[in-house]
Write a protein that holds these residues in place. Structure first.
Motif, PDB file in Angstrom:
ATOM      1  N   LEU A   1      11.565   4.331  -7.109  1.00  0.00           N
ATOM      2  CA  LEU A   1      10.691   3.261  -6.620  1.00  0.00           C
ATOM      3  C   LEU A   1      11.478   2.289  -5.747  1.00  0.00           C
ATOM      4  N   LEU A   2      12.652   1.864  -6.220  1.00  0.00           N
ATOM      5  CA  LEU A   2      13.447   0.900  -5.466  1.00  0.00           C
ATOM      6  C   LEU A   2      13.922   1.488  -4.133  1.00  0.00           C
TER       7      LEU A   2
ATOM      8  N   LEU B   1      13.033  -7.100  -2.802  1.00  0.00           N
ATOM      9  CA  LEU B   1      13.553  -6.169  -3.807  1.00  0.00           C
ATOM     10  C   LEU B   1      13.886  -6.877  -5.117  1.00  0.00           C
ATOM     11  N   ILE B   2      14.386  -8.096  -5.033  1.00  0.00           N
ATOM     12  CA  ILE B   2      14.636  -8.869  -6.259  1.00  0.00           C
ATOM     13  C   ILE B   2      13.326  -9.117  -6.984  1.00  0.00           C
ATOM     14  N   ARG B   3      12.308  -9.482  -6.235  1.00  0.00           N
ATOM     15  CA  ARG B   3      10.997  -9.710  -6.858  1.00  0.00           C
ATOM     16  C   ARG B   3      10.442  -8.428  -7.463  1.00  0.00           C
ATOM     17  N   LEU B   4      10.595  -7.325  -6.757  1.00  0.00           N
ATOM     18  CA  LEU B   4      10.112  -6.034  -7.284  1.00  0.00           C
ATOM     19  C   LEU B   4      10.831  -5.687  -8.574  1.00  0.00           C
ATOM     20  N   GLU B   5      12.128  -5.900  -8.625  1.00  0.00           N
ATOM     21  CA  GLU B   5      12.890  -5.614  -9.853  1.00  0.00           C
ATOM     22  C   GLU B   5      12.404  -6.476 -11.018  1.00  0.00           C
TER      23      GLU B   5
ATOM     24  N   ALA C   1       9.195   9.022 -10.513  1.00  0.00           N
ATOM     25  CA  ALA C   1       9.885   9.665 -11.642  1.00  0.00           C
ATOM     26  C   ALA C   1      10.830   8.698 -12.339  1.00  0.00           C
ATOM     27  N   GLY C   2      11.339   7.721 -11.591  1.00  0.00           N
ATOM     28  CA  GLY C   2      12.265   6.746 -12.162  1.00  0.00           C
ATOM     29  C   GLY C   2      12.245   5.467 -11.352  1.00  0.00           C
ATOM     30  N   ARG C   3      12.758   4.420 -11.949  1.00  0.00           N
ATOM     31  CA  ARG C   3      12.767   3.109 -11.287  1.00  0.00           C
ATOM     32  C   ARG C   3      13.585   3.154  -9.999  1.00  0.00           C
TER      33      ARG C   3
ATOM     34  N   SER D   1       0.819  -1.213   0.000  1.00  0.00           N
ATOM     35  CA  SER D   1       0.000   0.000   0.000  1.00  0.00           C
ATOM     36  C   SER D   1       0.852   1.262   0.000  1.00  0.00           C
ATOM     37  N   GLU D   2       1.919   1.258   0.764  1.00  0.00           N
ATOM     38  CA  GLU D   2       2.808   2.426   0.806  1.00  0.00           C
ATOM     39  C   GLU D   2       3.415   2.701  -0.565  1.00  0.00           C
ATOM     40  N   LEU D   3       3.894   1.670  -1.225  1.00  0.00           N
ATOM     41  CA  LEU D   3       4.498   1.860  -2.548  1.00  0.00           C
ATOM     42  C   LEU D   3       3.473   2.310  -3.581  1.00  0.00           C
ATOM     43  N   VAL D   4       2.293   1.732  -3.530  1.00  0.00           N
ATOM     44  CA  VAL D   4       1.253   2.104  -4.490  1.00  0.00           C
ATOM     45  C   VAL D   4       0.799   3.542  -4.244  1.00  0.00           C
TER      46      VAL D   4
END
Length: 166
Positions: A44-45, A157-161, A39-41, A30-33
């Motif tokens: 997000l990371l 983080l690997i999964r997010l990437e 502005a860039g990947r 929820s926080e990330l969404v």
């Protein structure tokens, strides 16, 4: 996989559904969404890492509900199980002595710490994971919580990437 631009344009529910397989911690998703647009990947990371750095024992327990034992091949059809199967590809299912050692050491670990052993499996062999499992059995509960949280962050983080492309 979607581009960052596509991710920024998804509805809240669609974006949450995309990120949910990264980790079973709805507050992180929820926080990330809610922080979109990015502005860039890298932004997000960084936000994802910052949010993960606040995880404690409660979040670890929540996330562990979606992680199988190392050496077990999850049979579920959902995205969490599919990712776990891919990540544990380094465990040779045909190696009976390794499978038995993992089963025994997992049982010792769970009896000692009260939860499944969590490790970033991607890029590690079954033997390497077994060695780490044995090493971490000597941790104090506080040390082990810290190591498990660090591993959970790496996995997430690997999964997010793998979900959001540049």
């Amino acid at each position: 996989m979607v581009t960052l631009g596509q991710f920024n344009q998804l509805s809240h529910a669609e974006a949450a559904a995309l990120l949910s397989p990264c980790v079973a911690i709805p507050a992180w998703v929820s926080e990330l969404v809610s922080a979109r647009p990015y502005a860039g990947r890298q932004q997000l990371l960084e936000r994802a890492h910052q949010a993960a750095s606040r995880w404690q024992q409660a979040e670890l327990q929540q996330a562990l509900s979606a992680h199988p034992r190392i050496g077990d091949k999850p049979a579920g059809a959902d995205e969490h199980h599919a990712l776990s199967r891919q990540e544990q590809a380094g465990v040779d299912a045909a190696n009976a002595p390794l499978a038995e050692a993992l089963r025994q050491e997992n049982a010792r670990y769970e009896a000692h710490f009260g939860h499944v052993f969590l490790i970033r499996a991607r890029g590690r062999s079954g033997e390497q994971m077994l060695q780490e499992l044995r090493r971490r059995l000597h941790n104090s509960p506080a040390q082990e919580t810290a190591e498990a949280l660090a591993q959970l962050t790496e996995i997430t983080l690997i999964r997010l990437e793998g979900v959001i492309n540049a």
